[in-house]
Design an enzyme around this catalytic site. Structure first.
Site, PDB file in Angstrom:
ATOM      1  N   TYR A 174       0.940  -1.190  -0.048  1.00  6.23           N
ATOM      2  CA  TYR A 174      -0.001  -0.019   0.129  1.00  6.23           C
ATOM      3  C   TYR A 174       0.945   1.203   0.072  1.00  6.23           C
ATOM      4  O   TYR A 174       0.618   2.127  -1.082  1.00  6.23           O
ATOM      5  CB  TYR A 174      -0.995  -0.159   1.151  1.00  6.23           C
ATOM      6  N   LYS A 178       1.690   3.949  -3.161  1.00  6.25           N
ATOM      7  CA  LYS A 178       1.187   5.303  -2.883  1.00  6.25           C
ATOM      8  C   LYS A 178       2.489   6.255  -3.061  1.00  6.25           C
ATOM      9  O   LYS A 178       2.577   7.397  -3.987  1.00  6.25           O
ATOM     10  CB  LYS A 178       0.925   5.608  -1.425  1.00  6.25           C
TER      11      LYS A 178
END
Ligand SMILES: NC(=O)c1ccc[n+]([C@@H]2O[C@H](COP(=O)([O-])OP(=O)(O)OC[C@H]3O[C@@H](n4cnc5c(N)ncnc54)[C@H](OP(=O)(O)O)[C@@H]3O)[C@@H](O)[C@H]2O)c1
Length: 273
Positions: A174, A178
């Site tokens: 994650y 990002k």
């Protein structure tokens, strides 16, 4: 030699000068005449009749951002770009344009991205919803392709909703994705590029996400100061995004962390530079 009376008069003058200076410092940029007030910045922005697009306007943060944009009446044209048409009951939404696109063939929809001065990207999915591959596809590939098309279409200010801890060298998928997409969008060199890195978004999510629900409940038991360091209500985030947008910046790229988002989102009168 000056007498004791002259000395104490001089000291008194110096003391008053120091006190006055300290008061001015205390008041600081918040009340300084050189700092434009938020309502004036908004008015100046409105006068420019700009166009905006929002990606992810059906999501928890995107929909609050859209509502705030309409309430503040900041743009001459508002366009939502998404995979499905949204229905709105309220009058305020009647002039909102919608472009329905196939994110797998985004090149074919380049026209949807043309002619917008400002873009907001609140797109995203989760690994549990889309699997690891699907998550990368949405949070990296769709976001990057959209940014590329926006840049070619003339967008000057691109706003990316990223996440606290985003880091392209992270071991967590994650945070890695990002950080990676932040950097790749950065390479496109928008005139202005604002990255928002909030902690946990506080909202009344309709979709069931037990993990997020648990974290929100947990924050509810913690002291406010600690919880606000790691989370932010979506309404504060939306206001921060817009308050930041209306204030001019000489920075080509800026990263707003959770604290900056809280500060900006709470600003009502005067903004810090
Ligand atoms: N949730 C948090 O606590 C948190 C914290 C920090 C950062 N963030 C980041 O903030 C961003 C927004 O979060 P959010 O919670 O507001 O998101 P959300 O409520 O899950 O909304 C996501 C948006 O992305 C769209 N989307 C999802 N999958 C798609 C797909 N396959 N194709 C096209 N569109 C798709 C959704 O459209 P549909 O309505 O059509 O599905 C929706 O508009 C995300 O990037 C997220 O990673 C979230």
């Amino acid at each position: 030699m000056p007498g004791p009376a002259a000395l104490s008069a001089g000291a008194a003058v110096a003391l008053v000068a120091v006190l006055l200076l300290a008061r001015r410092e205390e008041a600081g940029p918040e009340t300084g005449p050189s700092k434009p007030k938020l309502p004036k910045l908004r008015e100046d922005f409105k006068m420019q009749n700009k166009s905006v697009f929002i990606l992810g306007a059906s999501g928890e943060s995107g929909k609050v951002l859209l509502k705030e944009i309409l309430e503040q009446n900041l743009f001459a044209r508002v366009t939502l770009i998404g995979r499905r048409k949204l229905t709105f009951e309220e009058e305020a939404y009647k002039n909102v344009n919608q472009e329905v696109v196939d994110f797998e063939k985004l090149e074919d929809y380049a026209s949807a991205f043309q002619g917008h001065d400002v873009g907001f990207c609140c797109l995203g999915t989760t690994r549990s919803k889309a699997g690891a591959e699907g998550f990368v596809r949405v949070d990296r590939d769709y976001v990057l392709k959209s940014a590329e098309l926006a840049k070619s279409g003339g967008c000057k200010h691109f706003n990316l909703l990223s996440s606290k801890g985003a880091d392209k060298s992270s071991n967590f998928l994650y945070l890695q994705v990002k950080g990676d997409v932040e950097a790749r969008v950065g390479e496109l060199k928008f005139d202005r590029y604002s990255i928002f890195r909030p902690g946990v978004l506080l909202c009344n999510r309709q979709e069931s996400r037990p993990g997020e629900w648990l974290i929100r409940k947990f924050f509810g038991f913690l002291p406010d100061s600690w919880a606000s360091g790691h989370s932010v209500p979506v309404s504060t985030l939306a206001r921060a995004m817009l308050n930041n947008m209306v204030r001019p910046s000489d920075k080509q790229m800026e990263i707003l962390d959770n604290k900056a988002i809280h500060d900006l989102g709470k600003a009502h009168g005067v903004l810090k530079p």
